[in-house]
Design an enzyme around this catalytic site. Sequence first.
Site, short mmCIF file in Angstrom:
data_model
loop_
_atom_site.label_atom_id
_atom_site.label_comp_id
_atom_site.label_asym_id
_atom_site.label_seq_id
_atom_site.Cartn_x
_atom_site.Cartn_y
_atom_site.Cartn_z
CB SER A 19 -5.76 1.27 -4.79
OG SER A 19 -4.49 1.34 -5.37
CB ILE A 20 -8.30 -0.89 -0.34
CG1 ILE A 20 -7.97 -2.39 -0.35
CG2 ILE A 20 -9.45 -0.60 0.62
CD1 ILE A 20 -7.46 -2.95 0.97
CG ASP A 64 6.19 10.84 -0.22
OD1 ASP A 64 5.96 10.35 0.91
OD2 ASP A 64 7.13 10.48 -0.93
CB VAL A 65 2.05 10.35 4.14
CG1 VAL A 65 0.67 10.56 3.55
CG2 VAL A 65 2.50 8.90 3.98
CE1 TYR A 155 0.15 -7.26 6.27
CE2 TYR A 155 0.03 -6.71 8.61
CZ TYR A 155 -0.25 -6.42 7.29
OH TYR A 155 -0.96 -5.28 6.99
CE LYS A 162 -1.85 -1.99 7.72
NZ LYS A 162 -2.16 -0.70 7.05
CB ILE A 191 -7.88 -7.20 -0.98
CG1 ILE A 191 -9.11 -7.33 -0.07
CG2 ILE A 191 -8.27 -6.74 -2.37
CD1 ILE A 191 -9.81 -6.01 0.22
CB THR A 193 -3.77 -4.34 -3.47
OG1 THR A 193 -3.02 -4.59 -2.27
CG2 THR A 193 -5.25 -4.35 -3.15
P1 NAD Z 1 -2.11 -0.36 -2.76
O1 NAD Z 1 -0.70 -0.72 -3.12
O2 NAD Z 1 -3.08 -0.27 -3.85
O3 NAD Z 1 -2.16 0.97 -1.92
C1 NAD Z 1 -1.13 1.37 -1.05
C2 NAD Z 1 -0.98 2.87 -1.25
O4 NAD Z 1 -0.02 3.40 -0.33
C3 NAD Z 1 -0.47 3.20 -2.66
O5 NAD Z 1 -1.36 4.12 -3.26
C4 NAD Z 1 0.87 3.84 -2.39
O6 NAD Z 1 1.22 4.83 -3.34
C5 NAD Z 1 0.60 4.45 -1.01
N1 NAD Z 1 1.81 4.87 -0.34
C6 NAD Z 1 2.90 4.14 0.03
N2 NAD Z 1 3.83 4.96 0.55
C7 NAD Z 1 3.31 6.22 0.52
C8 NAD Z 1 3.81 7.51 0.88
N3 NAD Z 1 5.04 7.67 1.39
N4 NAD Z 1 3.00 8.58 0.70
C9 NAD Z 1 1.76 8.45 0.19
N5 NAD Z 1 1.25 7.27 -0.19
C10 NAD Z 1 2.03 6.18 -0.03
O7 NAD Z 1 -2.53 -1.47 -1.67
P2 NAD Z 1 -3.83 -1.60 -0.76
O8 NAD Z 1 -3.88 -3.02 -0.40
O9 NAD Z 1 -4.98 -0.93 -1.41
O10 NAD Z 1 -3.40 -0.82 0.57
C11 NAD Z 1 -4.21 0.20 1.14
C12 NAD Z 1 -4.26 0.02 2.65
O11 NAD Z 1 -5.03 -1.16 2.95
C13 NAD Z 1 -2.91 -0.16 3.33
O12 NAD Z 1 -2.92 0.50 4.57
C14 NAD Z 1 -2.87 -1.68 3.55
O13 NAD Z 1 -1.99 -2.05 4.59
C15 NAD Z 1 -4.31 -1.90 3.92
N6 NAD Z 1 -4.77 -3.29 3.88
C16 NAD Z 1 -4.58 -4.03 2.76
C17 NAD Z 1 -5.00 -5.35 2.74
C18 NAD Z 1 -4.77 -6.22 1.53
O14 NAD Z 1 -4.77 -7.45 1.67
N7 NAD Z 1 -4.59 -5.65 0.34
C19 NAD Z 1 -5.63 -5.92 3.86
C20 NAD Z 1 -5.82 -5.11 4.98
C21 NAD Z 1 -5.38 -3.80 4.98
#
Ligand code: NAD
Length: 255
Positions: A19-20, A64-65, A155, A162, A191, A193
């Site tokens: 996770s990021i 849970d948001v 996407y 977004k 990334i 994930t």
């Molecule tokens: P990830 O799957 O590791 O993290 C996503 C998180 O969102 C998880 O921890 C999940 O449990 C949480 N989540 C989903 N629904 C939820 C809810 N109802 N309540 C609380 N938490 C909830 O993936 P990630 O890539 O680390 O995503 C983190 C952020 O980075 C996201 O906003 C994603 O859109 C953004 N992002 C990701 C990338 C990429 O390529 N991975 C690029 C740009 C932006």
Amino acid sequence: MPLLEGKTALVMGVANRWSIAWAVAQAVVREGARLILTYQGERQKKTAEDLGASLKASKILPCDVGRDAEVAGLFDSLKQENVRLDVLVHSLAFANREDLERPFHETSRDGFSLALDVSAYSLVKVAHHAAPLMSEGGSVVTLTYLGSTRAVKNYNIMGVAKAALEASVRYLASELGPQGIRVNAISAGPIKTASARAVKDFSSMLAAVEQKAPLRKNTDPAEVGDAAVFLASHLARGITGEVLFVDGGYNIVGL
Ligand code: NAD
């Protein structure tokens, strides 16, 4: 001196070590912040607790948001313990897998609402609750992606979410600025994930960045963590309402 010494950072969105949010958590702790972690629910609990313990997180709580009572409960519990928040990192999003696989114009009404609710509205909600705890000002950072302004293949609804998220950043920054609270987004390159894997043909996004980005490489989550530290720190005290790209420069390249 570490950049976040004496600050408390709440990092939302750790599901696993890819996770990021996890990279951000590691970076803020390295820079001296006290860490509070939240995870979505029972399925992420054990992993979040193990990861959080390895960084000596002061609290590891579920949130849970999509549930107003859980969001309110989280911030109430912090308030009761007189926690002063300095940094809030919102690193979470969700869309139905089928909405990331079929054509965008086939997105269902429910799928549209769900993606916008979890991925964009949640920032508004958590900022609303976090602001009173940021009694000495603060920094809110969220995660976005280039699909907000470009029609990135597959996407789909997440790009629309977004776009709403980035607009929310500007409105929140405008309203919370007088309280010394800055609100910014980091637009990360793709990334690998768990969430990213839900995007159909994600590997072609990685390949495109590697070939075309000025830095000729994909984004390392640690680079996002360091950018989040910057935005959270005094060094970024003049920056709010912005989208900071951490994508090896991919977004600037033409055809
Ligand atoms: P990830 O799957 O590791 O993290 C996503 C998180 O969102 C998880 O921890 C999940 O449990 C949480 N989540 C989903 N629904 C939820 C809810 N109802 N309540 C609380 N938490 C909830 O993936 P990630 O890539 O680390 O995503 C983190 C952020 O980075 C996201 O906003 C994603 O859109 C953004 N992002 C990701 C990338 C990429 O390529 N991975 C690029 C740009 C932006």
